[in-house]
Design a protein around this motif. Sequence first.
Motif, PDB file in Angstrom:
ATOM      1  N   LEU A 131       0.834   8.979   3.749  1.00 33.15           N
ATOM      2  CA  LEU A 131      -0.414   9.409   4.378  1.00 33.15           C
ATOM      3  C   LEU A 131      -0.870   8.313   5.337  1.00 33.15           C
ATOM      4  O   LEU A 131      -1.236   7.216   4.906  1.00 33.15           O
ATOM      5  CB  LEU A 131      -1.488   9.666   3.317  1.00 33.15           C
ATOM      6  CG  LEU A 131      -1.234  10.818   2.349  1.00 33.15           C
ATOM      7  CD1 LEU A 131      -2.342  10.889   1.307  1.00 33.15           C
ATOM      8  CD2 LEU A 131      -1.137  12.138   3.101  1.00 33.15           C
ATOM      9  N   GLU A 132      -0.827   8.598   6.615  1.00 34.45           N
ATOM     10  CA  GLU A 132      -1.259   7.634   7.620  1.00 34.45           C
ATOM     11  C   GLU A 132      -2.683   7.959   8.060  1.00 34.45           C
ATOM     12  O   GLU A 132      -2.984   9.092   8.446  1.00 34.45           O
ATOM     13  CB  GLU A 132      -0.327   7.651   8.827  1.00 34.45           C
ATOM     14  CG  GLU A 132       1.067   7.130   8.523  1.00 34.45           C
ATOM     15  CD  GLU A 132       1.913   6.954   9.767  1.00 34.45           C
ATOM     16  OE1 GLU A 132       2.968   6.307   9.669  1.00 34.45           O
ATOM     17  OE2 GLU A 132       1.526   7.471  10.842  1.00 34.45           O
ATOM     18  N   PRO A 138      12.634   4.646  -1.723  1.00 37.24           N
ATOM     19  CA  PRO A 138      13.007   5.817  -2.528  1.00 37.24           C
ATOM     20  C   PRO A 138      11.852   6.441  -3.296  1.00 37.24           C
ATOM     21  O   PRO A 138      11.846   7.641  -3.537  1.00 37.24           O
ATOM     22  CB  PRO A 138      14.066   5.254  -3.487  1.00 37.24           C
ATOM     23  CG  PRO A 138      13.837   3.773  -3.506  1.00 37.24           C
ATOM     24  CD  PRO A 138      13.340   3.425  -2.148  1.00 37.24           C
ATOM     25  N   ALA A 139      10.851   5.645  -3.678  1.00 36.76           N
ATOM     26  CA  ALA A 139       9.755   6.196  -4.478  1.00 36.76           C
ATOM     27  C   ALA A 139       8.936   7.221  -3.706  1.00 36.76           C
ATOM     28  O   ALA A 139       8.243   8.046  -4.288  1.00 36.76           O
ATOM     29  CB  ALA A 139       8.840   5.074  -4.969  1.00 36.76           C
ATOM     30  N   LEU A 140       9.015   7.173  -2.375  1.00 32.48           N
ATOM     31  CA  LEU A 140       8.241   8.116  -1.573  1.00 32.48           C
ATOM     32  C   LEU A 140       8.847   9.513  -1.605  1.00 32.48           C
ATOM     33  O   LEU A 140       8.166  10.500  -1.347  1.00 32.48           O
ATOM     34  CB  LEU A 140       8.152   7.623  -0.121  1.00 32.48           C
ATOM     35  CG  LEU A 140       7.441   6.284   0.092  1.00 32.48           C
ATOM     36  CD1 LEU A 140       7.470   5.912   1.562  1.00 32.48           C
ATOM     37  CD2 LEU A 140       6.010   6.350  -0.411  1.00 32.48           C
ATOM     38  N   GLY A 141      10.157   9.572  -1.933  1.00 35.04           N
ATOM     39  CA  GLY A 141      10.824  10.866  -1.958  1.00 35.04           C
ATOM     40  C   GLY A 141      10.693  11.574  -0.628  1.00 35.04           C
ATOM     41  O   GLY A 141      10.806  10.971   0.430  1.00 35.04           O
ATOM     42  N   ARG A 142      10.438  12.862  -0.695  1.00 39.98           N
ATOM     43  CA  ARG A 142      10.257  13.631   0.537  1.00 39.98           C
ATOM     44  C   ARG A 142       8.787  13.852   0.872  1.00 39.98           C
ATOM     45  O   ARG A 142       8.464  14.519   1.850  1.00 39.98           O
ATOM     46  CB  ARG A 142      10.953  14.988   0.395  1.00 39.98           C
ATOM     47  CG  ARG A 142      12.470  14.877   0.207  1.00 39.98           C
ATOM     48  CD  ARG A 142      13.096  16.256   0.119  1.00 39.98           C
ATOM     49  NE  ARG A 142      14.540  16.177  -0.037  1.00 39.98           N
ATOM     50  CZ  ARG A 142      15.336  17.239  -0.143  1.00 39.98           C
ATOM     51  NH1 ARG A 142      14.809  18.459  -0.109  1.00 39.98           N
ATOM     52  NH2 ARG A 142      16.637  17.085  -0.288  1.00 39.98           N
ATOM     53  N   SER A 143       7.918  13.310   0.029  1.00 41.64           N
ATOM     54  CA  SER A 143       6.488  13.562   0.227  1.00 41.64           C
ATOM     55  C   SER A 143       5.941  12.854   1.454  1.00 41.64           C
ATOM     56  O   SER A 143       5.004  13.333   2.090  1.00 41.64           O
ATOM     57  CB  SER A 143       5.709  13.127  -1.016  1.00 41.64           C
ATOM     58  OG  SER A 143       5.936  11.748  -1.280  1.00 41.64           O
ATOM     59  N   ASP A 170       0.832  -1.206   0.000  1.00 40.67           N
ATOM     60  CA  ASP A 170       0.000   0.000   0.000  1.00 40.67           C
ATOM     61  C   ASP A 170       0.866   1.256   0.000  1.00 40.67           C
ATOM     62  O   ASP A 170       0.554   2.241  -0.676  1.00 40.67           O
ATOM     63  CB  ASP A 170      -0.918   0.020   1.228  1.00 40.67           C
ATOM     64  CG  ASP A 170      -2.057  -0.978   1.110  1.00 40.67           C
ATOM     65  OD1 ASP A 170      -2.338  -1.406  -0.019  1.00 40.67           O
ATOM     66  OD2 ASP A 170      -2.646  -1.331   2.143  1.00 40.67           O
ATOM     67  N   MET A 171       1.949   1.209   0.761  1.00 41.44           N
ATOM     68  CA  MET A 171       2.842   2.370   0.801  1.00 41.44           C
ATOM     69  C   MET A 171       3.517   2.581  -0.547  1.00 41.44           C
ATOM     70  O   MET A 171       3.675   3.711  -1.014  1.00 41.44           O
ATOM     71  CB  MET A 171       3.889   2.178   1.896  1.00 41.44           C
ATOM     72  CG  MET A 171       3.335   2.297   3.310  1.00 41.44           C
ATOM     73  SD  MET A 171       4.624   2.225   4.559  1.00 41.44           S
ATOM     74  CE  MET A 171       5.033   0.487   4.550  1.00 41.44           C
ATOM     75  N   LEU A 172       3.923   1.479  -1.200  1.00 41.32           N
ATOM     76  CA  LEU A 172       4.606   1.590  -2.484  1.00 41.32           C
ATOM     77  C   LEU A 172       3.665   2.070  -3.581  1.00 41.32           C
ATOM     78  O   LEU A 172       4.028   2.901  -4.416  1.00 41.32           O
ATOM     79  CB  LEU A 172       5.201   0.232  -2.873  1.00 41.32           C
ATOM     80  CG  LEU A 172       6.298  -0.323  -1.951  1.00 41.32           C
ATOM     81  CD1 LEU A 172       6.687  -1.724  -2.386  1.00 41.32           C
ATOM     82  CD2 LEU A 172       7.518   0.588  -1.964  1.00 41.32           C
ATOM     83  N   LEU A 173       2.443   1.532  -3.589  1.00 38.45           N
ATOM     84  CA  LEU A 173       1.496   1.854  -4.652  1.00 38.45           C
ATOM     85  C   LEU A 173       0.777   3.179  -4.419  1.00 38.45           C
ATOM     86  O   LEU A 173       0.603   3.975  -5.343  1.00 38.45           O
ATOM     87  CB  LEU A 173       0.451   0.741  -4.775  1.00 38.45           C
ATOM     88  CG  LEU A 173       0.858  -0.520  -5.532  1.00 38.45           C
ATOM     89  CD1 LEU A 173      -0.217  -1.589  -5.385  1.00 38.45           C
ATOM     90  CD2 LEU A 173       1.086  -0.215  -7.002  1.00 38.45           C
TER      91      LEU A 173
END
Length: 476
Positions: A326-327, A318-323, A281-284
Amino acid sequence: MGVKGLYSLLEENSKIYEDIRFRDSKLLIDGSNLYSYASILQIQAGAEPWRAVPGLPDLCPVFLHDSERMWNQTTLIDMAVPLVKCIGEADCELAALASEWRCPVLSRDSDFYIFDLPAGVLPLDHFRWEAADSYIPCKRYTTSHFCSFFNINDQLLPAFATLAGNHYVNLREIKWVKFLPAGRRRKTYRIASLEGLLNWLRCFQTTKDAIGAAMTLMPNVSRQEQTMVEKATLEYRLPSSSLQGFFTEGAALSLPKEVTWVPDWVCASLAKGDLSGDVLDMLLLGRRNMHKPVEFDQLQSTNLVSQPIRQVLYGLLPALGRSGVLEVDLVGLDLHTVTVKPVVQGATQGLRLDSLPQADRTVRLKVCLETLGVNQETLEGVPPHLRLPVAVTCYWLRRAKPDRKLLKALLMVMIQGELNRQEGLTTALKQIHVSSAAREVLQEFSSFQLELRGNISVKGKGSMTTYWLLGESDSQ
């Protein structure tokens, strides 16, 4: 979810089922039924997998959805039952593998009654585990028996499922009950509707013709809705199994194109259930639904205690970057969404997701201790097998600020556990020695008895002052 009412229709017309003696075959088990499967399997076979019981079938992969309880997964691993967690919708994957392996599916999900499976479906409610001897008495469903019973073309089953209503589409405008044969005893409305639909389908030979005719029964249907219905019928086409290679060669499962950058070791860990579905879920989606324990609504969520640990985890993606991620968590009695930023600092900066399993042990240990906010010196003198519990306790003490009685109880449990573990050793070895830092923590309670042991040589640290922990005074 399946086709609404289909299971009840089959139970009402049980002649569709075939009585068989199941043995000497692979068996694919739908993960949504895992709770019943795992508990009964333990009763029947104890700690041994069924494959070890003479005459009984090999139990092959069990498909876990992200919502499955972790203890079920642990039970299956302990019993050496192969399993895989499907990435995405599991029904088609399970049906495709069952078709290629020519083995049955054990499930309650009526979606499997639509797929054309060579070995059919074994309804879980009729699978007589407790009567297992050299075979398992059960019933088998096949699409050929179903279509013969209701006198319809087997090519029409996808149209039947779609028009009846499933989790892909739900048509409410057509009242299929009006097509029930004259004089037919009316049962429940749902069963009567399904039988009316099946009776209506008898005059069609192809899904396209049936769907086209159904659209004329809904005068207000839009082109978009018609397209949705047509696409829904395609969901029952069996693709080539992407799981065949996973079981035969250990090949990694393919991920959605949005996360093709994910390393193979992550894919394999997701498939085996070693990594939670939350990771996907975090990756997608860059989103995570937090667990919501029962707690006092006027206090902050307990998930905030572990937030710094999750921030380090997010920093490895890495795909999350600095963004950030959303929890979704509870604030009081309401759900709120908060963006949690990743943290990349200290030893974490030297880690890369693709090579994480190969990272040096000392680096991984440093990342762990930095995340928990504990230094090596604090753990000196603590037995190696207790260092992680002690480090986690230090983190918990700092982040959760627990009541002193809770901390005291935890420490006493750890101490008693260590004494029990050392049962049978010499009296000298039964004693626990602690570092100066640990002594300072224990002295805050004014109840633990400590005795200076003196300076000892600690590997990698040189001479250190340590203390014997003798116990706790009775007065406290």
